[in-house]
Design a protein around this motif. Structure first.
Motif, PDB file in Angstrom:
ATOM      1  N   ALA A   1      -2.792   8.286  -2.373  1.00 35.49           N
ATOM      2  CA  ALA A   1      -2.618   7.096  -1.543  1.00 35.49           C
ATOM      3  C   ALA A   1      -3.260   5.911  -2.249  1.00 35.49           C
ATOM      4  O   ALA A   1      -4.191   6.072  -3.050  1.00 35.49           O
ATOM      5  CB  ALA A   1      -3.269   7.302  -0.177  1.00 35.49           C
ATOM      6  N   ILE A   2      -2.757   4.718  -1.948  1.00 33.16           N
ATOM      7  CA  ILE A   2      -3.322   3.491  -2.514  1.00 33.16           C
ATOM      8  C   ILE A   2      -3.525   2.512  -1.365  1.00 33.16           C
ATOM      9  O   ILE A   2      -2.580   2.158  -0.670  1.00 33.16           O
ATOM     10  CB  ILE A   2      -2.388   2.873  -3.566  1.00 33.16           C
ATOM     11  N   LEU A   3      -4.780   2.103  -1.173  1.00 33.27           N
ATOM     12  CA  LEU A   3      -5.104   1.171  -0.100  1.00 33.27           C
ATOM     13  C   LEU A   3      -6.039   0.095  -0.645  1.00 33.27           C
ATOM     14  O   LEU A   3      -7.220   0.335  -0.856  1.00 33.27           O
ATOM     15  CB  LEU A   3      -5.764   1.904   1.070  1.00 33.27           C
ATOM     16  N   PRO A   4      -5.512  -1.101  -0.892  1.00 33.27           N
ATOM     17  CA  PRO A   4      -6.355  -2.167  -1.421  1.00 33.27           C
ATOM     18  C   PRO A   4      -7.183  -2.846  -0.335  1.00 33.27           C
ATOM     19  O   PRO A   4      -7.031  -2.574   0.861  1.00 33.27           O
ATOM     20  CB  PRO A   4      -5.353  -3.138  -2.042  1.00 33.27           C
ATOM     21  N   MET A   5      -8.041  -3.748  -0.763  1.00 37.20           N
ATOM     22  CA  MET A   5      -8.863  -4.536   0.152  1.00 37.20           C
ATOM     23  C   MET A   5      -8.066  -5.688   0.756  1.00 37.20           C
ATOM     24  O   MET A   5      -8.466  -6.290   1.740  1.00 37.20           O
ATOM     25  CB  MET A   5     -10.099  -5.080  -0.584  1.00 37.20           C
ATOM     26  N   ASP A   6      -6.962  -6.044   0.131  1.00 34.51           N
ATOM     27  CA  ASP A   6      -6.010  -7.021   0.654  1.00 34.51           C
ATOM     28  C   ASP A   6      -4.640  -6.493   0.267  1.00 34.51           C
ATOM     29  O   ASP A   6      -4.476  -5.907  -0.797  1.00 34.51           O
ATOM     30  CB  ASP A   6      -6.259  -8.401   0.040  1.00 34.51           C
ATOM     31  N   TYR A   7      -3.655  -6.670   1.116  1.00 32.36           N
ATOM     32  CA  TYR A   7      -2.355  -6.044   0.910  1.00 32.36           C
ATOM     33  C   TYR A   7      -1.335  -6.974   0.279  1.00 32.36           C
ATOM     34  O   TYR A   7      -0.179  -6.589   0.106  1.00 32.36           O
ATOM     35  CB  TYR A   7      -1.806  -5.526   2.238  1.00 32.36           C
ATOM     36  N   TYR A   8      -1.770  -8.187  -0.049  1.00 32.71           N
ATOM     37  CA  TYR A   8      -0.877  -9.184  -0.639  1.00 32.71           C
ATOM     38  C   TYR A   8      -1.543  -9.793  -1.872  1.00 32.71           C
ATOM     39  O   TYR A   8      -2.767  -9.894  -1.946  1.00 32.71           O
ATOM     40  CB  TYR A   8      -0.588 -10.310   0.358  1.00 32.71           C
ATOM     41  N   PHE A   9      -0.717 -10.222  -2.831  1.00 32.51           N
ATOM     42  CA  PHE A   9      -1.223 -10.951  -3.992  1.00 32.51           C
ATOM     43  C   PHE A   9      -1.899 -12.228  -3.500  1.00 32.51           C
ATOM     44  O   PHE A   9      -1.260 -13.065  -2.864  1.00 32.51           O
ATOM     45  CB  PHE A   9      -0.066 -11.277  -4.932  1.00 32.51           C
ATOM     46  N   PRO A  10      -3.200 -12.396  -3.786  1.00 27.11           N
ATOM     47  CA  PRO A  10      -3.944 -13.528  -3.219  1.00 27.11           C
ATOM     48  C   PRO A  10      -3.786 -14.843  -3.978  1.00 27.11           C
ATOM     49  O   PRO A  10      -4.301 -15.872  -3.546  1.00 27.11           O
ATOM     50  CB  PRO A  10      -5.401 -13.047  -3.269  1.00 27.11           C
TER      51      PRO A  10
ATOM     52  N   PHE B   1       0.856  -1.182   0.000  1.00 23.94           N
ATOM     53  CA  PHE B   1       0.000   0.000   0.000  1.00 23.94           C
ATOM     54  C   PHE B   1       0.888   1.226   0.000  1.00 23.94           C
ATOM     55  O   PHE B   1       2.087   1.140   0.279  1.00 23.94           O
ATOM     56  CB  PHE B   1      -0.997   0.019   1.163  1.00 23.94           C
ATOM     57  N   GLN B   2       0.306   2.362  -0.335  1.00 21.42           N
ATOM     58  CA  GLN B   2       1.031   3.639  -0.407  1.00 21.42           C
ATOM     59  C   GLN B   2       0.234   4.631   0.418  1.00 21.42           C
ATOM     60  O   GLN B   2      -0.885   4.991   0.044  1.00 21.42           O
ATOM     61  CB  GLN B   2       1.119   4.073  -1.872  1.00 21.42           C
TER      62      GLN B   2
ATOM     63  N   SER C   1       2.155  -0.801  -5.680  1.00 22.12           N
ATOM     64  CA  SER C   1       0.811  -0.957  -6.229  1.00 22.12           C
ATOM     65  C   SER C   1       0.710  -0.423  -7.651  1.00 22.12           C
ATOM     66  O   SER C   1       1.326   0.594  -7.976  1.00 22.12           O
ATOM     67  CB  SER C   1      -0.209  -0.207  -5.366  1.00 22.12           C
ATOM     68  N   PHE C   2      -0.084  -1.087  -8.455  1.00 20.61           N
ATOM     69  CA  PHE C   2      -0.386  -0.659  -9.824  1.00 20.61           C
ATOM     70  C   PHE C   2       0.854  -0.475 -10.685  1.00 20.61           C
ATOM     71  O   PHE C   2       0.904   0.379 -11.560  1.00 20.61           O
ATOM     72  CB  PHE C   2      -1.243   0.616  -9.824  1.00 20.61           C
TER      73      PHE C   2
END
Length: 194
Positions: A81-90, A29-30, A54-55
């Motif tokens: 900022a970049i905040l995903p729903m999960d912070y790791y490649f699933p 995340f950023q 990210s991205f």
């Protein structure tokens, strides 16, 4: 050590992330404290995970076009900022990547959001982010939620995911790039030049 550094360490120490930490992966995340725009997405792809950013892939290239920003602004301005729903490649699924783990965002996202008091706009990238942030305010499907984007302003701007897998959706819905993207670019520009 900043509060986001402490949260990052707690995430890495969380037993639900043990396999990722053992692989040497860090949460992706950023989170600059002065951010004005948040990109809320699903989960990093494998290229983003390997780059630890990210991205950092073709989805990110298209997202930056939609936003009307260059790579330097996206990563280095401190305003995005970049905040995903999960912070790791699933992991991989039959078609694309697996969905983000459901327990990650409810456990951590609010604490992370609290470190960024200047956010003015949150881009909701894809159905997972829209479900988390909009809940029952969403329309019956992603297409209608994105089409009705102005109903969620000034706080949220729902978007389809810029994945190459969604090229069919974009061809079927030309109004998105003709009408929605220019409005997004205008909003982003106005926020970033304040």
């Amino acid at each position: 050590m900043t509060s986001i550094d402490i949260i990052r360490q707690e995430i890495m120490a969380d037993p639900m992330n043990a396999e990722f930490t053992q692989m040497g992966w860090e949460p992706i995340f950023q989170i600059p404290p002065e951010a004005r725009i948040l990109v809320a997405s699903q989960a990093p792809g494998i290229r983003a995970q390997e780059a630890n950013q990210s991205f950092k892939d073709s989805s990110g290239d298209l997202l930056r076009i939609w936003m009307g920003v260059d790579e330097e602004t996206f990563y280095e301005s401190g305003l995005i900022a970049i905040l995903p729903m999960d912070y790791y490649f699933p992991g991989k699924a039959k078609s694309g990547d697996k969905p983000p783990r459901k327990e990650v965002a409810p456990k951590w996202n609010q604490r992370i959001l609290d470190t960024m008091p200047n956010l003015e706009l949150t881009l909701l990238i894809g159905a997972y982010a829209q479900q988390f942030y909009l809940g029952k305010q969403r329309e019956r499907n992603l297409t209608e939620t994105v089409r009705n984007y102005s109903a969620y302003l000034p706080n949220y701007f729902p978007l389809v995911h810029p994945s190459p897998l969604n090229i069919g959706w974009r061809k079927k819905n030309p109004w998105f790039e003709q009408e929605v993207v220019p409005h997004l670019q205008n909003l982003v520009e106005n926020i970033l030049v304040e």
